[in-house]
Motif scaffolding. Structure first.
Motif, PDB file in Angstrom:
ATOM      1  N   SER A 200      38.280  11.559 -60.271  1.00  0.00           N
ATOM      2  CA  SER A 200      36.925  11.289 -60.739  1.00  0.00           C
ATOM      3  C   SER A 200      35.918  11.813 -59.731  1.00  0.00           C
ATOM      4  O   SER A 200      36.155  11.775 -58.516  1.00  0.00           O
ATOM      5  CB  SER A 200      36.708   9.791 -60.933  1.00  0.00           C
ATOM      6  N   ASN A 201      34.808  12.294 -60.225  1.00  0.00           N
ATOM      7  CA  ASN A 201      33.674  12.688 -59.397  1.00  0.00           C
ATOM      8  C   ASN A 201      32.420  12.051 -59.981  1.00  0.00           C
ATOM      9  O   ASN A 201      32.252  12.011 -61.215  1.00  0.00           O
ATOM     10  CB  ASN A 201      33.524  14.206 -59.346  1.00  0.00           C
ATOM     11  N   TYR A 202      31.568  11.560 -59.110  1.00  0.00           N
ATOM     12  CA  TYR A 202      30.394  10.817 -59.551  1.00  0.00           C
ATOM     13  C   TYR A 202      29.132  11.440 -58.965  1.00  0.00           C
ATOM     14  O   TYR A 202      29.138  11.966 -57.839  1.00  0.00           O
ATOM     15  CB  TYR A 202      30.476   9.356 -59.097  1.00  0.00           C
ATOM     16  N   VAL A 203      28.062  11.340 -59.751  1.00  0.00           N
ATOM     17  CA  VAL A 203      26.721  11.709 -59.296  1.00  0.00           C
ATOM     18  C   VAL A 203      25.854  10.466 -59.381  1.00  0.00           C
ATOM     19  O   VAL A 203      25.673   9.898 -60.474  1.00  0.00           O
ATOM     20  CB  VAL A 203      26.130  12.852 -60.136  1.00  0.00           C
ATOM     21  N   LEU A 204      25.336  10.030 -58.235  1.00  0.00           N
ATOM     22  CA  LEU A 204      24.499   8.832 -58.150  1.00  0.00           C
ATOM     23  C   LEU A 204      23.092   9.262 -57.749  1.00  0.00           C
ATOM     24  O   LEU A 204      22.914   9.957 -56.731  1.00  0.00           O
ATOM     25  CB  LEU A 204      25.084   7.857 -57.137  1.00  0.00           C
ATOM     26  N   VAL A 205      22.107   8.850 -58.534  1.00  0.00           N
ATOM     27  CA  VAL A 205      20.707   9.129 -58.223  1.00  0.00           C
ATOM     28  C   VAL A 205      20.025   7.799 -57.937  1.00  0.00           C
ATOM     29  O   VAL A 205      19.901   6.946 -58.823  1.00  0.00           O
ATOM     30  CB  VAL A 205      19.994   9.866 -59.378  1.00  0.00           C
ATOM     31  N   LEU A 206      19.601   7.612 -56.685  1.00  0.00           N
ATOM     32  CA  LEU A 206      18.979   6.376 -56.236  1.00  0.00           C
ATOM     33  C   LEU A 206      17.463   6.477 -56.410  1.00  0.00           C
ATOM     34  O   LEU A 206      16.853   7.493 -56.048  1.00  0.00           O
ATOM     35  CB  LEU A 206      19.332   6.132 -54.768  1.00  0.00           C
ATOM     36  N   ALA A 207      16.860   5.422 -56.964  1.00  0.00           N
ATOM     37  CA  ALA A 207      15.407   5.416 -57.155  1.00  0.00           C
ATOM     38  C   ALA A 207      14.689   5.503 -55.810  1.00  0.00           C
ATOM     39  O   ALA A 207      15.257   5.181 -54.752  1.00  0.00           O
ATOM     40  CB  ALA A 207      14.985   4.154 -57.900  1.00  0.00           C
ATOM     41  N   GLN A 208      13.424   5.918 -55.826  1.00  0.00           N
ATOM     42  CA  GLN A 208      12.671   6.075 -54.582  1.00  0.00           C
ATOM     43  C   GLN A 208      12.581   4.779 -53.798  1.00  0.00           C
ATOM     44  O   GLN A 208      12.617   4.784 -52.564  1.00  0.00           O
ATOM     45  CB  GLN A 208      11.277   6.629 -54.880  1.00  0.00           C
ATOM     46  N   ASP A 209      12.470   3.649 -54.512  1.00  0.00           N
ATOM     47  CA  ASP A 209      12.397   2.369 -53.810  1.00  0.00           C
ATOM     48  C   ASP A 209      13.766   1.743 -53.589  1.00  0.00           C
ATOM     49  O   ASP A 209      13.872   0.612 -53.094  1.00  0.00           O
ATOM     50  CB  ASP A 209      11.499   1.394 -54.576  1.00  0.00           C
ATOM     51  N   SER A 210      14.843   2.459 -53.958  1.00  0.00           N
ATOM     52  CA  SER A 210      16.246   2.050 -53.739  1.00  0.00           C
ATOM     53  C   SER A 210      16.628   0.779 -54.490  1.00  0.00           C
ATOM     54  O   SER A 210      17.654   0.170 -54.186  1.00  0.00           O
ATOM     55  CB  SER A 210      16.525   1.865 -52.238  1.00  0.00           C
ATOM     56  N   SER A 211      15.847   0.358 -55.493  1.00  0.00           N
ATOM     57  CA  SER A 211      16.152  -0.867 -56.219  1.00  0.00           C
ATOM     58  C   SER A 211      17.033  -0.624 -57.438  1.00  0.00           C
ATOM     59  O   SER A 211      17.620  -1.567 -57.976  1.00  0.00           O
ATOM     60  CB  SER A 211      14.860  -1.555 -56.665  1.00  0.00           C
ATOM     61  N   GLN A 212      17.121   0.619 -57.895  1.00  0.00           N
ATOM     62  CA  GLN A 212      17.926   0.965 -59.058  1.00  0.00           C
ATOM     63  C   GLN A 212      18.618   2.303 -58.830  1.00  0.00           C
ATOM     64  O   GLN A 212      18.218   3.078 -57.942  1.00  0.00           O
ATOM     65  CB  GLN A 212      17.065   1.042 -60.325  1.00  0.00           C
ATOM     66  N   LEU A 213      19.626   2.551 -59.668  1.00  0.00           N
ATOM     67  CA  LEU A 213      20.307   3.841 -59.582  1.00  0.00           C
ATOM     68  C   LEU A 213      20.812   4.243 -60.954  1.00  0.00           C
ATOM     69  O   LEU A 213      21.016   3.403 -61.838  1.00  0.00           O
ATOM     70  CB  LEU A 213      21.453   3.797 -58.568  1.00  0.00           C
ATOM     71  N   ASP A 214      21.009   5.536 -61.123  1.00  0.00           N
ATOM     72  CA  ASP A 214      21.702   6.102 -62.287  1.00  0.00           C
ATOM     73  C   ASP A 214      23.039   6.649 -61.799  1.00  0.00           C
ATOM     74  O   ASP A 214      23.100   7.291 -60.743  1.00  0.00           O
ATOM     75  CB  ASP A 214      20.891   7.221 -62.930  1.00  0.00           C
ATOM     76  N   LEU A 215      24.096   6.390 -62.557  1.00  0.00           N
ATOM     77  CA  LEU A 215      25.430   6.836 -62.159  1.00  0.00           C
ATOM     78  C   LEU A 215      26.112   7.539 -63.326  1.00  0.00           C
ATOM     79  O   LEU A 215      26.256   6.968 -64.409  1.00  0.00           O
ATOM     80  CB  LEU A 215      26.280   5.648 -61.709  1.00  0.00           C
ATOM     81  N   SER A 216      26.506   8.781 -63.114  1.00  0.00           N
ATOM     82  CA  SER A 216      27.306   9.517 -64.100  1.00  0.00           C
ATOM     83  C   SER A 216      28.661   9.832 -63.484  1.00  0.00           C
ATOM     84  O   SER A 216      28.756  10.156 -62.298  1.00  0.00           O
ATOM     85  CB  SER A 216      26.596  10.808 -64.531  1.00  0.00           C
ATOM     86  N   GLY A 217      29.699   9.699 -64.315  1.00  0.00           N
ATOM     87  CA  GLY A 217      31.057   9.946 -63.844  1.00  0.00           C
ATOM     88  C   GLY A 217      31.704  11.076 -64.617  1.00  0.00           C
ATOM     89  O   GLY A 217      31.567  11.174 -65.839  1.00  0.00           O
ATOM     90  N   TRP A 218      32.418  11.927 -63.894  1.00  0.00           N
ATOM     91  CA  TRP A 218      33.088  13.086 -64.493  1.00  0.00           C
ATOM     92  C   TRP A 218      34.570  13.052 -64.156  1.00  0.00           C
ATOM     93  O   TRP A 218      34.959  12.818 -63.014  1.00  0.00           O
ATOM     94  CB  TRP A 218      32.483  14.386 -63.961  1.00  0.00           C
ATOM     95  N   ILE A 219      35.376  13.272 -65.186  1.00  0.00           N
ATOM     96  CA  ILE A 219      36.804  13.494 -64.976  1.00  0.00           C
ATOM     97  C   ILE A 219      36.995  14.959 -64.605  1.00  0.00           C
ATOM     98  O   ILE A 219      36.568  15.850 -65.332  1.00  0.00           O
ATOM     99  CB  ILE A 219      37.600  13.157 -66.244  1.00  0.00           C
ATOM    100  N   THR A 220      37.629  15.207 -63.471  1.00  0.00           N
ATOM    101  CA  THR A 220      37.918  16.569 -63.031  1.00  0.00           C
ATOM    102  C   THR A 220      39.421  16.803 -63.146  1.00  0.00           C
ATOM    103  O   THR A 220      40.212  16.220 -62.405  1.00  0.00           O
ATOM    104  CB  THR A 220      37.450  16.805 -61.587  1.00  0.00           C
ATOM    105  N   LEU A 221      39.800  17.615 -64.106  1.00  0.00           N
ATOM    106  CA  LEU A 221      41.219  17.875 -64.417  1.00  0.00           C
ATOM    107  C   LEU A 221      41.603  19.239 -63.855  1.00  0.00           C
ATOM    108  O   LEU A 221      40.959  20.242 -64.145  1.00  0.00           O
ATOM    109  CB  LEU A 221      41.420  17.836 -65.927  1.00  0.00           C
TER     110      LEU A 221
END
Length: 478
Positions: A200-221
């Protein structure tokens, strides 16, 4: 109903002709598999192994048949192959062979010893005769007498009157199958192969105030098994299965990368399987040989997050100062939960790349970390990096032996916040590992938390441009 009498006659013939006689059992011509399997299932594990299950159709005659399948992976595990007729449960596999003597110039020469050959050199000269050796140099006995010895780099062209027996162009599975009935039959073939894995590989984008995040996950085969799997039903098993250590296999250096487009429909279905977790792709997937394919399986938005600062002398880059203290920067971590109020998903092990938008909104890489297999409802703490303007210093201020079974130590931790306009809270972690039994007899601040049997933590609030100190004394007893 004639199978047992025929077998009895064969056994009787073997007894009568024993003592040097030769018995030949003939079989029908080889039954080749259709070009593509009618059904193909591929289950891939984290441990560089995959399970392939195919349904293929063969035309079989009553009696002994030779069944051949040529498009198998070059890294197949031959002893794992399973063959079963779905239409003839009484069919018996008499013999199974995996042939991998792949044709090539070196193999041709090795197989062609004592046979006529014609060799053309780079200069255009022709050498014709009987091949005596092709393992190191090419040695040819000429028809008129004499011997020519040629180096491989001298040769431009070989000419063989015929292809030697026993050479194949692809890895091949062959079976001798005793069929009880004739006609077209669907056959299930299953086997394990090395050289195919996923992570698995993940991309995490943290909000400017660090109170929230977006997380997308990718299966790498990653498929380096030596075969292409077309329109396969793909399943991925997360978890570490116990395996006997395999013999190391060579890996090709060539690698192509294909990013699968993310459709609006659900990409991956998740469910539990035994003591593992299984991910199933709800659409046919083609995985080419020497290809890396990525498929999205997670897309979580506005996940509650917490940025924390940690000073732990067991992790980070620390330097010894002139005063005898150790000094280093405070580590930055991000924490979130995998439960219903978090990403609401189980996370297979993989690398997380973390980004945070700048003032103009463009995302910048702030760090990378790796997570283990994490079930739903657990906290995930990722190390982002080191805070540039937060510094910690740890110094032993006292050490005394209190007899054979007791020891006392004192420490002082100084924390400095060089941020001009931001107050911070720093988690100070201390590990008490001299002996198993310990007691804090003095602490400032007095309030601390017990993380485990030998780890304690203070949370220290430091104003912008300020400084704070933690001190404690611990007594160990046997």
């Amino acid at each position: 109903m004639f199978r047992k009498p025929i077998l009895a006659l064969i056994i009787l013939g073997a007894i009568i002709l024993a003592g040097g006689a030769f018995i030949m059992i003939t079989s029908t011509p080889a039954s080749q598999a259709q070009a593509q399997p009618a059904s193909l299932d591929l289950t891939v594990y984290n441990s560089n192994i995959g399970l392939v299950k195919e349904i293929r159709q063969f035309e079989l005659n009553t009696g002994v048949n030779q069944v051949v399948v040529t498009d198998v992976p070059s890294r197949i595990i031959p002893e794992s192959v399973h063959f079963r007729s779905l239409d003839d449960p009484d069919a018996v596999v008499l013999e199974q062979n995996y042939e991998y003597d792949i044709v090539g110039s070196q193999k041709l020469l090795e197989k062609y010893v004592d046979q006529p050959i014609i060799v053309i050199t780079q200069e255009g000269s022709k050498h014709e005769g009987t091949l005596l050796s092709g393992s190191d140099d090419i040695i040819i006995r000429k028809e008129e007498g004499g011997v020519d010895v040629l180096k491989y780099d001298q040769v431009r062209q070989f000419s063989f009157p015929a292809l030697p027996e026993g050479l194949i162009t692809k890895p091949t599975l062959k079976w001798l199958v005793d069929a009880a009935k004739a006609g077209k039959q669907d056959v299930e073939i299953a086997f394990l192969t090395n050289g195919v894995t996923w992570e698995s590989n993940y991309v995490l984008v943290l909000a400017q105030d660090s109170s929230q995040l977006d997380l997308s996950g990718w299966i790498t085969l990653d498929n380096r098994s030596g075969a292409t799997y077309k329109d396969a039903r793909l399943k991925l098993v997360a978890g570490e299965i116990n395996r006997v250590q395999p013999t190391p296999q060579p890996r090709d250096d060539y690698l192509s990368l294909e990013m699968a487009a993310a459709p609006k429909a659900p990409q991956v279905e998740q469910r539990e399987f035994a003591e593992y977790h299984l991910y199933e792709i709800p659409r046919p997937v083609t995985i080419k040989d020497n290809q890396t394919k990525q498929i999205q399986f997670l897309n979580a938005h506005d996940v509650p997050a917490e940025k924390i600062f940690v000073f732990d002398n067991w992790s980070g880059d620390f330097q010894l100062t002139d005063s005898g203290a150790v000094q280093g920067n405070v580590r930055v971590k991000v924490r979130f939960n995998t439960g219903a109020k978090g990403v609401n998903a189980q996370l297979p092990a993989g690398v997380v790349r973390m980004y945070q938008p700048d003032e103009d909104g463009s995302p910048l890489l702030i760090g990378e970390d790796r997570i283990d297999h994490t079930p739903k409802g657990e906290d995930v703490t990722l190390t982002v990096g080191e805070a540039f303007d937060l510094v910690g210093e740890r110094k032993k201020t006292g050490s005394k032996r209190l007899g054979d079974d007791a020891w006392r130590e004192s420490y002082e931790i100084t924390l400095r916040n060089h941020k001009e306009d931001q107050d911070v809270a720093i988690h100070v972690v201390e590990h008490l590992n001299r002996w198993a039994n310990w007691e804090i007899i003095h602490a400032s601040p007095q309030e601390f938390s017990l993380l485990n049997s030998n780890t304690i933590e203070w949370v220290v609030h430091i104003p912008a441009g300020g400084e704070a100190t933690v001190s404690y004394t611990v007594e160990y007893t046997r």
